[in-house]
Write a protein that holds these residues in place. Structure first.
Motif, short mmCIF file in Angstrom:
data_model
loop_
_atom_site.label_atom_id
_atom_site.label_comp_id
_atom_site.label_asym_id
_atom_site.label_seq_id
_atom_site.Cartn_x
_atom_site.Cartn_y
_atom_site.Cartn_z
N ILE A 185 -14.84 1.46 82.85
CA ILE A 185 -15.88 2.09 82.09
C ILE A 185 -17.21 1.45 82.58
O ILE A 185 -18.06 1.95 82.94
CB ILE A 185 -15.77 2.24 80.64
N HIS A 186 -17.11 -0.09 82.66
CA HIS A 186 -18.10 -1.07 82.87
C HIS A 186 -18.56 -0.90 84.30
O HIS A 186 -19.87 -0.87 84.70
CB HIS A 186 -17.83 -2.34 82.40
N ALA A 187 -17.23 -0.79 85.23
CA ALA A 187 -17.68 -0.30 86.56
C ALA A 187 -18.55 1.05 86.95
O ALA A 187 -19.62 1.19 87.76
CB ALA A 187 -16.56 -0.18 87.40
N MET A 188 -17.92 1.99 86.03
CA MET A 188 -18.97 3.36 85.98
C MET A 188 -20.37 2.99 85.56
O MET A 188 -21.11 3.60 86.40
CB MET A 188 -18.28 4.19 85.11
N ALA A 189 -20.36 2.18 84.59
CA ALA A 189 -21.88 2.13 84.17
C ALA A 189 -22.73 1.45 85.13
O ALA A 189 -23.79 1.78 85.16
CB ALA A 189 -21.84 1.07 82.89
N GLU A 190 -21.79 0.58 85.74
CA GLU A 190 -22.83 -0.49 86.76
C GLU A 190 -22.75 0.21 88.48
O GLU A 190 -23.20 -0.57 89.30
CB GLU A 190 -22.34 -1.87 86.72
N ASN A 191 -22.38 1.39 88.45
CA ASN A 191 -22.24 2.08 89.67
C ASN A 191 -21.42 1.34 90.71
O ASN A 191 -21.91 1.37 91.98
CB ASN A 191 -23.85 2.26 90.14
N ARG A 192 -20.56 0.35 90.14
CA ARG A 192 -19.78 -0.07 90.94
C ARG A 192 -18.33 0.72 91.25
O ARG A 192 -18.22 1.52 90.61
CB ARG A 192 -18.92 -1.50 90.73
N PRO A 193 -17.68 0.36 92.61
CA PRO A 193 -16.48 1.27 92.54
C PRO A 193 -15.62 0.87 91.42
O PRO A 193 -15.29 -0.12 90.94
CB PRO A 193 -15.77 0.62 93.97
N ILE A 194 -15.02 2.19 90.89
CA ILE A 194 -14.02 1.83 89.90
C ILE A 194 -12.63 1.13 90.34
O ILE A 194 -12.12 1.70 91.19
CB ILE A 194 -13.76 3.23 89.22
N PRO A 195 -12.31 0.09 89.64
CA PRO A 195 -11.06 -0.61 90.04
C PRO A 195 -9.93 0.45 90.08
O PRO A 195 -9.59 0.99 89.06
CB PRO A 195 -10.68 -1.84 88.96
N ASP A 196 -9.02 0.49 91.14
CA ASP A 196 -8.28 1.38 91.40
C ASP A 196 -6.82 0.67 91.03
O ASP A 196 -6.05 0.05 91.90
CB ASP A 196 -8.04 1.87 92.96
N ILE A 197 -6.49 0.75 89.56
CA ILE A 197 -5.10 0.04 89.35
C ILE A 197 -3.88 0.69 89.53
O ILE A 197 -2.95 0.28 89.10
CB ILE A 197 -5.43 -0.29 87.59
N SER A 198 -3.95 1.75 90.38
CA SER A 198 -2.76 2.20 90.96
C SER A 198 -2.15 1.20 92.09
O SER A 198 -1.12 1.29 92.65
CB SER A 198 -2.73 3.69 91.39
N ASN A 199 -3.38 0.52 92.64
CA ASN A 199 -2.95 -0.50 93.52
C ASN A 199 -2.73 -1.68 93.15
O ASN A 199 -3.34 -2.44 92.13
CB ASN A 199 -4.34 -0.57 94.50
#
Ligand code: FMN
Length: 419
Positions: free
Chosen positions: A377-391
């Motif tokens: 959610i914090h990545a969304m807020a900061e316009n960073r790529p969302i960590p892909d935790i399926s990786n």
């Protein structure tokens, strides 16, 4: 109708008349993106640009109903640092402060509901030194790394004050343009504490019988209606199907509860389960795995007690077929999603456009998935790529951050806490 068509159907809420554009609901999730300064409590809880940004993303996701993460109605009893707060004694203009987030949610047709809460004994000691509850009680330490001070029983005046605060919260949301308000009566927070015979040991009219233990909920609904007489404003509630604690709120009581909620003209009932004493955001039974929803078997039994109110079930749904099946079988009418929408805020859009069959896998250990979702959610807020935790590698990286082995990505000068 195929599964995607089932999920794409509109549904009208019976009392407000509001039309939900499809069968997806983003369930409330603590964002921890609002102003936080322990030395200046009055300023805490103010929406920030990051908070609004996150909801812009969800607003673009074709989610039928977006529920804002829990909003404490008393700044002394939050659930975590960085909660959005609507406190009747705050010096700032909450209507003005919440309008941009409501607008962000509604920009593409989603309905916006704010979840109003009071943590009661589950306010951790990092934010609250003197918690209150239905009775003198203490939340066990150590849940999700949190510790708690003993809570004292609320006075009659404090109970009425909390009721007044819920109605004030509803009025703020209404004036800010939200479609509705949701009472958080699940997961062991204050209303759930009142409902629990294990925690609520009061001998006055707020404790004892089921009618007495649930009185606070119905008084809050009454007060919200009085403060917001416009019938088109949605009143919703999130309740437990079961506390999963011996002697706690039970399935039988949940069945009585939904009948009474319907009689109180509650539009949308969201079913969940568990408390901090017994977390239930995972499968408790082998038999529910195929149907995905953690509480689906409880919902099967609760559903016949509801005639008009709309039932949503949240927890465990990941793939199109089981989601659609729950609706086809009329176990529920709406499916709630939480963690999948942190990994992919536009998952419903992808599903409805037939570009996805379900959510990404989650490779983070079960007990760390909530903080992992907060990081997303914090990545969304900061316009960073969302960590892909399926990786696997990214999941390991996120795990290391949560365990303190790596620094938390946090913008310098941010008004909200790191997580
Ligand atoms: C990061 C995070 C924060 C949450 N915060 C809230 C909250 O504020 N209010 C609430 O009712 N539930 C909260 N929940 C629970 C979710 O709404 C949902 O009931 C639960 O995650 C199960 O759904 P899922 O399996 O789709 O994730 C939270 C869950 C997560 C992962």
């Amino acid at each position: 109708m195929d599964a995607v068509q089932v999920l794409g159907q509109q549904i009208k809420l019976p009392y407000s008349g509001k039309v939900v554009p499809n069968r997806f609901l983003k369930s409330a999730m603590t964002e921890r993106l609002c102003a936080w300064d322990p030395n200046n409590r009055e300023e805490c809880g103010k929406p920030t640009a990051g908070y609004i940004n996150a909801y812009k993303r969800w607003g673009e996701g074709q989610i039928g109903i977006v529920v804002l993460g829990n909003i404490p109605v008393h700044r002394d009893y939050p659930e975590a640092p960085g909660n959005a707060i609507i406190d009747k004694n705050n010096p700032w203009d909450a209507v003005k402060a919440f309008k941009p987030v409501v607008n962000a949610v509604k920009a593409h047709g989603s309905l916006c509901i704010g979840q109003l809460t009071h943590a009661g004994r589950q306010a951790p000691d990092s934010v609250c030194q003197e918690p209150v509850s239905a009775s003198d009680t203490k939340c066990p330490d150590g849940v999700m790394g949190l510790n708690f001070k003993p809570a004292r029983a609320m006075t009659e005046d404090e109970i009425w004050d909390a009721i007044d605060r819920w109605s004030f919260g509803a009025e703020v949301l209404y004036k800010a343009g939200a479609d509705g308000a949701q009472l958080h009566a699940a997961h062991g927070y204050l209303l759930s504490q009142f409902l629990s015979p294990l925690i609520n040991k009061r001998t006055d009219r707020w404790g004892g019988s089921f009618e007495n233990r649930s009185r606070i909920v119905f008084e809050a609904i009454k007060a919200m209606r009085k403060r917001v007489p416009d019938e088109s404003f949605i009143i919703s509630i999130k309740i437990n199907s079961h506390d999963f604690v011996d002697g706690g709120f039970s399935q039988e009581e949940c069945a009585s509860m939904v009948e009474n909620l319907e009689a109180a003209r509650v539009d949308l009932i969201e079913l969940s389960g568990g408390t901090y004493e017994s977390l239930a955001f995972d499968h408790k039974k082998e038999s529910t795995k195929k149907r995905e929803g953690f509480f689906i078997e409880f919902a099967d039994r609760i559903r016949p007690h509801i005639k008009k109110s709309v039932l949503a079930v949240t927890g465990g749904f990941r793939n199109v077929e089981p989601m659609a099946e729950a609706i086809k079988q009329d176990t529920c009418q709406i499916v709630g999603l939480a963690r999948p929408l942190c990994a992919e805020p536009d998952l419903p859009k992808k599903i409805l456009e037939r570009r996805s069959q379900g959510s990404l896998e989650n490779d983070v250990e079960s007990s760390l998935q909530t903080p992992a979702a907060v990081l997303q959610i914090h990545a969304m807020a900061e316009n960073r790529p969302i960590p892909d935790i399926s990786n696997k590698e990214v999941a390991q990286d996120v795990t290391d951050i949560i365990l303190g082995k790596k620094p938390i990505p946090h913008p310098e000068g941010a008004e909200y806490p790191p997580m």
